[in-house]
Design a protein around this motif. Structure first.
Motif, PDB file in Angstrom:
ATOM      1  N   UNK A   1      -1.299  10.632  -2.280  1.00  0.00           N
ATOM      2  CA  UNK A   1      -1.145   9.851  -1.039  1.00  0.00           C
ATOM      3  C   UNK A   1      -1.760   8.457  -1.225  1.00  0.00           C
ATOM      4  N   UNK A   2      -2.926   8.418  -1.859  1.00  0.00           N
ATOM      5  CA  UNK A   2      -3.603   7.139  -2.073  1.00  0.00           C
ATOM      6  C   UNK A   2      -2.789   6.280  -3.037  1.00  0.00           C
ATOM      7  N   UNK A   3      -2.221   6.912  -4.063  1.00  0.00           N
ATOM      8  CA  UNK A   3      -1.381   6.186  -5.020  1.00  0.00           C
ATOM      9  C   UNK A   3      -0.174   5.575  -4.305  1.00  0.00           C
ATOM     10  N   UNK A   4       0.401   6.319  -3.364  1.00  0.00           N
ATOM     11  CA  UNK A   4       1.562   5.804  -2.620  1.00  0.00           C
ATOM     12  C   UNK A   4       1.187   4.597  -1.774  1.00  0.00           C
ATOM     13  N   UNK A   5       0.188   4.738  -0.916  1.00  0.00           N
ATOM     14  CA  UNK A   5      -0.082   3.598  -0.043  1.00  0.00           C
ATOM     15  C   UNK A   5      -0.793   2.477  -0.773  1.00  0.00           C
ATOM     16  N   UNK A   6      -1.466   2.797  -1.877  1.00  0.00           N
ATOM     17  CA  UNK A   6      -2.034   1.736  -2.709  1.00  0.00           C
ATOM     18  C   UNK A   6      -0.953   0.895  -3.362  1.00  0.00           C
ATOM     19  N   UNK A   7       0.132   1.535  -3.774  1.00  0.00           N
ATOM     20  CA  UNK A   7       1.238   0.800  -4.390  1.00  0.00           C
ATOM     21  C   UNK A   7       1.991  -0.009  -3.339  1.00  0.00           C
ATOM     22  N   UNK A   8       2.104   0.512  -2.123  1.00  0.00           N
ATOM     23  CA  UNK A   8       2.701  -0.265  -1.037  1.00  0.00           C
ATOM     24  C   UNK A   8       1.823  -1.490  -0.743  1.00  0.00           C
ATOM     25  N   UNK A   9       0.514  -1.322  -0.812  1.00  0.00           N
ATOM     26  CA  UNK A   9      -0.402  -2.444  -0.618  1.00  0.00           C
ATOM     27  C   UNK A   9      -0.239  -3.471  -1.739  1.00  0.00           C
ATOM     28  N   UNK A  10      -0.078  -2.994  -2.978  1.00  0.00           N
ATOM     29  CA  UNK A  10       0.163  -3.891  -4.106  1.00  0.00           C
ATOM     30  C   UNK A  10       1.465  -4.670  -3.902  1.00  0.00           C
TER      31      UNK A  10
ATOM     32  N   UNK B   1      -8.440  -4.433   9.438  1.00  0.00           N
ATOM     33  CA  UNK B   1      -8.259  -3.528   8.328  1.00  0.00           C
ATOM     34  C   UNK B   1      -7.921  -4.350   7.092  1.00  0.00           C
ATOM     35  N   UNK B   2      -8.467  -4.012   5.982  1.00  0.00           N
ATOM     36  CA  UNK B   2      -8.169  -4.663   4.719  1.00  0.00           C
ATOM     37  C   UNK B   2      -7.240  -3.752   3.948  1.00  0.00           C
ATOM     38  N   UNK B   3      -6.090  -4.273   3.531  1.00  0.00           N
ATOM     39  CA  UNK B   3      -5.132  -3.412   2.846  1.00  0.00           C
ATOM     40  C   UNK B   3      -4.811  -2.229   3.739  1.00  0.00           C
ATOM     41  N   UNK B   4      -4.759  -1.048   3.122  1.00  0.00           N
ATOM     42  CA  UNK B   4      -4.456   0.153   3.891  1.00  0.00           C
ATOM     43  C   UNK B   4      -5.601   1.140   3.838  1.00  0.00           C
ATOM     44  N   UNK B   5      -6.726   0.766   3.297  1.00  0.00           N
ATOM     45  CA  UNK B   5      -7.817   1.717   3.113  1.00  0.00           C
ATOM     46  C   UNK B   5      -8.548   1.935   4.429  1.00  0.00           C
ATOM     47  N   UNK B   6      -8.322   3.094   5.069  1.00  0.00           N
ATOM     48  CA  UNK B   6      -8.967   3.343   6.355  1.00  0.00           C
ATOM     49  C   UNK B   6     -10.480   3.359   6.244  1.00  0.00           C
ATOM     50  N   UNK B   7     -11.002   3.522   5.041  1.00  0.00           N
ATOM     51  CA  UNK B   7     -12.451   3.528   4.854  1.00  0.00           C
ATOM     52  C   UNK B   7     -13.072   2.153   4.994  1.00  0.00           C
ATOM     53  N   UNK B   8     -12.242   1.104   5.051  1.00  0.00           N
ATOM     54  CA  UNK B   8     -12.800  -0.238   5.143  1.00  0.00           C
ATOM     55  C   UNK B   8     -12.431  -0.945   6.444  1.00  0.00           C
ATOM     56  N   UNK B   9     -12.188  -0.200   7.493  1.00  0.00           N
ATOM     57  CA  UNK B   9     -11.907  -0.818   8.786  1.00  0.00           C
ATOM     58  C   UNK B   9     -13.135  -1.614   9.206  1.00  0.00           C
ATOM     59  N   UNK B  10     -12.909  -2.862   9.558  1.00  0.00           N
ATOM     60  CA  UNK B  10     -14.020  -3.747   9.882  1.00  0.00           C
ATOM     61  C   UNK B  10     -14.136  -3.896  11.389  1.00  0.00           C
TER      62      UNK B  10
ATOM     63  N   UNK C   1       2.800  -5.397  -1.027  1.00  0.00           N
ATOM     64  CA  UNK C   1       2.535  -6.348   0.040  1.00  0.00           C
ATOM     65  C   UNK C   1       1.820  -7.582  -0.502  1.00  0.00           C
ATOM     66  N   UNK C   2       0.836  -7.360  -1.373  1.00  0.00           N
ATOM     67  CA  UNK C   2       0.108  -8.487  -1.964  1.00  0.00           C
ATOM     68  C   UNK C   2       1.027  -9.336  -2.834  1.00  0.00           C
ATOM     69  N   UNK C   3       1.955  -8.697  -3.548  1.00  0.00           N
ATOM     70  CA  UNK C   3       2.881  -9.459  -4.389  1.00  0.00           C
ATOM     71  C   UNK C   3       3.819 -10.313  -3.532  1.00  0.00           C
ATOM     72  N   UNK C   4       4.164  -9.826  -2.348  1.00  0.00           N
ATOM     73  CA  UNK C   4       4.989 -10.628  -1.444  1.00  0.00           C
ATOM     74  C   UNK C   4       4.193 -11.807  -0.895  1.00  0.00           C
ATOM     75  N   UNK C   5       2.905 -11.593  -0.646  1.00  0.00           N
ATOM     76  CA  UNK C   5       2.040 -12.694  -0.230  1.00  0.00           C
ATOM     77  C   UNK C   5       1.974 -13.766  -1.303  1.00  0.00           C
ATOM     78  N   UNK C   6       1.933 -13.340  -2.560  1.00  0.00           N
ATOM     79  CA  UNK C   6       1.926 -14.285  -3.675  1.00  0.00           C
ATOM     80  C   UNK C   6       3.249 -15.043  -3.746  1.00  0.00           C
ATOM     81  N   UNK C   7       4.357 -14.330  -3.570  1.00  0.00           N
ATOM     82  CA  UNK C   7       5.670 -14.986  -3.581  1.00  0.00           C
ATOM     83  C   UNK C   7       5.779 -15.997  -2.444  1.00  0.00           C
ATOM     84  N   UNK C   8       5.205 -15.667  -1.300  1.00  0.00           N
ATOM     85  CA  UNK C   8       5.301 -16.547  -0.134  1.00  0.00           C
ATOM     86  C   UNK C   8       4.604 -17.889  -0.367  1.00  0.00           C
TER      87      UNK C   8
END
Length: 193
Positions: A39-48, A1-10, A50-57
């Motif tokens: 709902x999309x705004x909520x989990x999209x912001x959680x994904x953002x 899965x990429x991010x949280x978008x269920x539409x892009x499950x690989x 998560x990405x910011x924590x990846x950048x901090x790491x």
């Protein structure tokens, strides 16, 4: 899965599906909603977040990287919960454990024990690690605000809101700790004259 978008499950398929070209996206369970849905705004912001924590790491020391990775995995759990309407089977999804909030609290207490007491408002910044953690903190607060508004009308597990609230405190303290360990003092806010 990429991010949280269920539409892009690989799973042996192309990364693009074209199913969202009409401005809609799929949720876990199969229903579709507008990409502007709260709902999309909520989990999209959680994904953002998560990405910011990846950048901090990328600039963090080994121990902080380990802690951030733990948080990132928990944010992925939160994203999957938010991407699943109550009508869909949520019991098949991983749940956020109450112990996660307790762990954040213990880590906040541990970090604070190594810091000087704060007696003034501080400016976000300092070294690169601290600045990235402060930025993540602001994204976390936005995610929390969006989620509180969403939860007023939809079912959201209360632990998710508690977790995000605690995480923003965790990020603040760890930003201060990153500066402290680098020999940098907190920069106090000075009231403009």
């Amino acid at each position: 899965m990429i991010g949280f978008d269920p539409g892009t499950i690989i799973h042996r398929m192309k990364i693009y599906t074209r199913s969202g070209d009409d401005g809609s996206t799929g949720l876990f369970g199969g229903s579709r909603v507008s990409k502007s849905d709260a709902r999309i705004e909520c989990y999209g912001t959680v994904d953002e977040l998560n990405a910011s924590l990846g950048l901090a790491a990328t600039v963090a020391g080994a121990e902080l990287r380990r802690l951030l990775n733990e948080v990132q995995n928990e944010l992925f759990v939160i994203g999957s919960q938010l991407a699943t309407p109550a009508a869909a089977k949520q019991d098949a999804l991983p749940a956020l454990a109450e112990a996660s909030v307790s762990r954040l609290e213990a880590q906040i207490d541990s970090a604070e024990s190594r810091l000087p007491k704060i007696q003034f408002f501080i400016l976000p910044g300092g070294n690169e690690t601290a600045a990235r953690l402060h930025l993540a903190r602001t994204i976390c607060r936005r995610a929390e605000r969006l989620l509180v508004a969403f939860a007023a009308e939809h079912g959201v597990a209360p632990i998710i809101i508690r977790y995000l609230n605690r995480l923003s405190d965790w990020l603040f303290v760890h930003a201060r700790l990153a500066n402290h360990e680098a020999g940098l003092r907190d920069v106090p806010w000075t009231k403009p004259s």
